[in-house]
Design a protein around this motif. Structure first.
Motif, short mmCIF file in Angstrom:
data_model
loop_
_atom_site.label_atom_id
_atom_site.label_comp_id
_atom_site.label_asym_id
_atom_site.label_seq_id
_atom_site.Cartn_x
_atom_site.Cartn_y
_atom_site.Cartn_z
N TRP A 1 0.85 -1.21 0.00
CA TRP A 1 0.00 0.00 0.00
C TRP A 1 0.87 1.25 0.00
N GLU A 2 1.94 1.20 0.81
CA GLU A 2 2.85 2.35 0.90
C GLU A 2 3.54 2.62 -0.43
N ILE A 3 4.04 1.57 -1.09
CA ILE A 3 4.78 1.78 -2.34
C ILE A 3 3.87 2.32 -3.44
N LEU A 4 2.61 1.88 -3.44
CA LEU A 4 1.66 2.43 -4.42
C LEU A 4 1.38 3.90 -4.14
N GLY A 5 1.31 4.24 -2.86
CA GLY A 5 1.14 5.65 -2.49
C GLY A 5 2.34 6.49 -2.90
N LYS A 6 3.54 5.94 -2.71
CA LYS A 6 4.75 6.66 -3.10
C LYS A 6 4.82 6.85 -4.62
N LYS A 7 4.39 5.81 -5.36
CA LYS A 7 4.39 5.90 -6.82
C LYS A 7 3.44 7.01 -7.30
N LYS A 8 2.25 7.06 -6.68
CA LYS A 8 1.28 8.08 -7.08
C LYS A 8 1.79 9.48 -6.71
N LEU A 9 2.38 9.62 -5.53
CA LEU A 9 2.90 10.91 -5.10
C LEU A 9 4.02 11.37 -6.03
N ALA A 10 4.89 10.44 -6.43
CA ALA A 10 5.97 10.80 -7.36
C ALA A 10 5.39 11.31 -8.67
N THR A 11 4.35 10.68 -9.16
CA THR A 11 3.70 11.12 -10.40
C THR A 11 3.10 12.52 -10.23
N GLN A 12 2.44 12.75 -9.10
CA GLN A 12 1.87 14.07 -8.84
C GLN A 12 2.94 15.16 -8.85
N LEU A 13 4.14 14.81 -8.36
CA LEU A 13 5.23 15.78 -8.27
C LEU A 13 6.07 15.85 -9.54
N GLY A 14 5.70 15.03 -10.55
CA GLY A 14 6.42 15.04 -11.80
C GLY A 14 7.76 14.32 -11.75
N LYS A 15 7.93 13.41 -10.80
CA LYS A 15 9.18 12.66 -10.68
C LYS A 15 9.06 11.33 -11.42
N VAL B 1 12.87 -1.04 0.81
CA VAL B 1 12.67 -2.45 0.46
C VAL B 1 12.78 -2.68 -1.05
N TYR B 2 12.16 -1.82 -1.83
CA TYR B 2 12.07 -2.02 -3.28
C TYR B 2 13.22 -1.39 -4.07
N GLY B 3 14.03 -0.57 -3.38
CA GLY B 3 15.13 0.09 -4.08
C GLY B 3 14.64 1.23 -4.95
N GLU B 4 15.25 1.40 -6.13
CA GLU B 4 14.83 2.46 -7.04
C GLU B 4 13.62 2.00 -7.84
N VAL B 5 12.57 2.80 -7.80
CA VAL B 5 11.29 2.41 -8.40
C VAL B 5 10.85 3.45 -9.42
N SER B 6 10.37 2.97 -10.57
CA SER B 6 9.80 3.86 -11.57
C SER B 6 8.43 4.33 -11.11
N SER B 7 8.08 5.56 -11.42
CA SER B 7 6.77 6.08 -11.02
C SER B 7 5.66 5.69 -11.99
N ASN B 8 5.95 4.82 -12.97
CA ASN B 8 4.90 4.25 -13.82
C ASN B 8 3.86 3.61 -12.91
#
Length: 309
Positions: free
Chosen positions: A47-61, A68-75
């Motif tokens: 749940w946390e990683i999905l939230g981080k992915k969405k937040l990164a997209t909102q911020l244009g990252k 735990v997951y290392g470097e993650v694409s915001s796709n």
């Protein structure tokens, strides 16, 4: 008794068994995590990683880093959910006393999908406006009643009571409304009383009140605060609306618990009035040397040993 901060877990432990609270939150003794709690951690991590992915997209990252997951694409839709569960499962599976197995992995996947699919995916972080996943807070209560002063040996320790914790997910519902969301994989019970947490009791829930208190400190620009606690396996989501006046109610609760704990000289134990000791308490289930308390008697327990010494 020394008390310098509150967490919702510490307050609930005090309600459940003051002596257990003393062992863990004053003396610093810790028991190993149990398998059910670790499986909950795995679901929370997805749940946390999905939230981080969405937040990164909102911020244009285009990417971000996770412990735990290392470097993650915001796709937003990659990798697949089952792959996320598998990575978290492999990371945490050896943490509890008994390593997790294949059926535990199945449950983690099942619980994760139940959360994401609920009510047409309304709780999927990828479909929400994220303010912050895993929001940590450490807030000092600047009130005269929250001052403490303790003498330990030749030293005087003084300061102000603080509240600490981590909110699973904070989202924006509208420009003036903010929501805290918390996942629960266990039963909808008050473990101190054994009673079911009805909606009426959740209105008075300590954890939700602490979250309201923290959010009004961290994000004061939002007029309305709502808190949702999602019991994945026991009833689904329950949402509580907090008004500004509830801030004062929360402070009154904290003051009452603070004074109660601080004035305690000899913490009480729930033994022998509860059968929960042998089922739920690490200090009862083990001897002072850490080996299992096979006799299941209070006199052989770590709990008894610490109390006597």
């Amino acid at each position: 008794m020394i008390i310098t901060y509150f967490r919702s877990s510490s307050l609930n432990r005090w309600k459940y068994c003051p002596q257990s609270y003393f062992f863990e939150y004053v003396l610093g003794y810790k028991g190993p995590p149990n398998p059910k709690a670790v499986k909950g951690t795995i679901v929370h991590k997805v749940w946390e990683i999905l939230g981080k992915k969405k937040l990164a997209t909102q911020l244009g990252k285009s990417k971000f880093t996770d412990d735990v997951y290392g470097e993650v694409s915001s796709n937003l839709w990659y990798p697949k959910i089952n792959e996320l569960v598998a990575i978290a499962f492999d990371h945490y599976k050896n943490d509890p006393e008994k390593p997790l197995g294949s059926y535990d992995f199945y449950e983690c996947k099942n619980w994760t999908w139940k959360t994401l699919k609920y009510n047409d995916k309304v709780f999927d972080p990828r479909r929400q406006k994220i303010i912050q996943p895993e929001q940590f807070f450490d807030i000092v209560i600047d009130r005269p009643w929250a001052h403490y002063e303790y003498k330990i040996g030749d030293k005087i320790i003084e300061g102000q009571l603080a509240i600490k914790g981590t909110i699973d997910l904070i989202t924006e519902v509208s420009p003036n409304t903010i929501e805290s969301q918390d996942l629960k994989t266990g039963r909808r019970l008050d473990w101190a009383t054994g009673h079911e947490k009805t909606y009426g009791k959740l209105l008075d829930d300590l954890q939700l009140h602490l979250y309201n208190y923290a959010i009004r400190h961290l994000f004061p620009n939002y007029e309305n605060v709502i808190s949702t606690i999602f019991y994945i396996n026991d009833g689904g989501p329950y949402t509580v609306y907090f008004e500004p006046k509830d801030f004062d109610k929360t402070e009154a609760k904290l003051k009452r618990f603070f004074e109660q704990i601080k004035s305690c000289q000899t913490p009480k134990t729930i033994y022998p009035h509860s059968l929960k000791c042998d089922k739920l308490c690490h200090f009862f289930k083990t001897k002072p040397d850490g080996t299992p308390n096979k006799s299941k008697t209070y006199e052989d327990s770590h709990c008894y040993f610490i109390k006597k010494h």
